[in-house]
Design a protein around this motif. Structure first.
Motif, short mmCIF file in Angstrom:
data_model
loop_
_atom_site.label_atom_id
_atom_site.label_comp_id
_atom_site.label_asym_id
_atom_site.label_seq_id
_atom_site.Cartn_x
_atom_site.Cartn_y
_atom_site.Cartn_z
N PRO A 144 0.83 -1.21 0.00
CA PRO A 144 0.00 0.00 0.00
C PRO A 144 0.86 1.26 0.00
N VAL A 145 0.39 2.29 -0.68
CA VAL A 145 1.07 3.58 -0.66
C VAL A 145 0.59 4.38 0.55
N ASP A 146 -0.60 4.04 1.05
CA ASP A 146 -1.17 4.68 2.23
C ASP A 146 -1.69 3.57 3.13
N SER A 147 -1.14 3.45 4.33
CA SER A 147 -1.51 2.34 5.23
C SER A 147 -2.77 2.61 6.03
N GLY A 148 -3.44 3.72 5.77
CA GLY A 148 -4.68 4.03 6.47
C GLY A 148 -5.78 3.04 6.14
N SER A 149 -6.79 3.05 6.96
CA SER A 149 -7.93 2.15 6.75
C SER A 149 -9.19 2.99 6.62
N ASN A 150 -9.25 3.78 5.54
CA ASN A 150 -10.37 4.69 5.29
C ASN A 150 -10.52 4.87 3.77
N PRO A 151 -11.63 5.45 3.33
CA PRO A 151 -11.87 5.57 1.89
C PRO A 151 -10.76 6.29 1.10
#
Length: 159
Positions: A137-144
């Protein structure tokens, strides 16, 4: 007297830490969401000057958006001028779904980009496809927003 000096130094250190934490910078996101597709530039790097290296996809989709097709047209023009360059199209997915599903989806996304480049005259011999699914992942967040940034195909120069 010595205890007083220790307390003063401790207090001074705490105040300095508090002041420095107030100066922390916040990352500014320059992108925006269009439906459920990220259209921003804060995660985009460049294959060449002015040529973005990635395209984004909607949830569970491998259909190219209008913005993705424009990016791939720029890539194709650059690749035509640099006929000695070969590339790898890396397909990615967000964290949702099984590993197997996301590997297959990443491959479909990379192949969609490859097929589009080929319609602009880039030989299939110059393009390899590789799927990472949800593993990079380029962004490890868990959101839209994070999921949208991770649903992508990235064009990288082959070694």
């Amino acid at each position: 007297m010595k205890l007083n000096k220790i307390l003063k130094n401790t207090l001074l250190i705490l105040l300095a830490c508090f002041a420095l934490s107030a100066c922390a910078t916040k990352k500014v996101t320059t992108g925006q969401m269009q439906s459920d597709v990220y259209t921003g530039t804060d995660t985009v790097e460049y294959l060449a000057s002015g040529v973005p290296d990635r395209v984004f996809f909607a949830t569970n989709e491998s259909v190219l958006t209008t913005a993705s097709r424009e990016t791939l047209r720029k890539q194709a023009a650059w690749l035509r001028k640099n006929s000695d360059v070969t590339v790898v199209l890396e397909g990615h997915a967000d964290e949702r779904g099984t590993r197997e599903y996301n590997l297959a989806l990443g491959e479909r996304r990379a192949n969609a980009a490859k097929d589009y480049l080929m319609t602009y005259g880039i030989s299939s011999d110059r393009i390899s496809v590789l799927s990472y699914g949800k593993e990079r992942p380029v962004d490890s967040g868990s959101n839209p927003l994070a999921w949208s940034k991770n649903r992508r195909a990235v064009t990288v120069k082959a070694n």
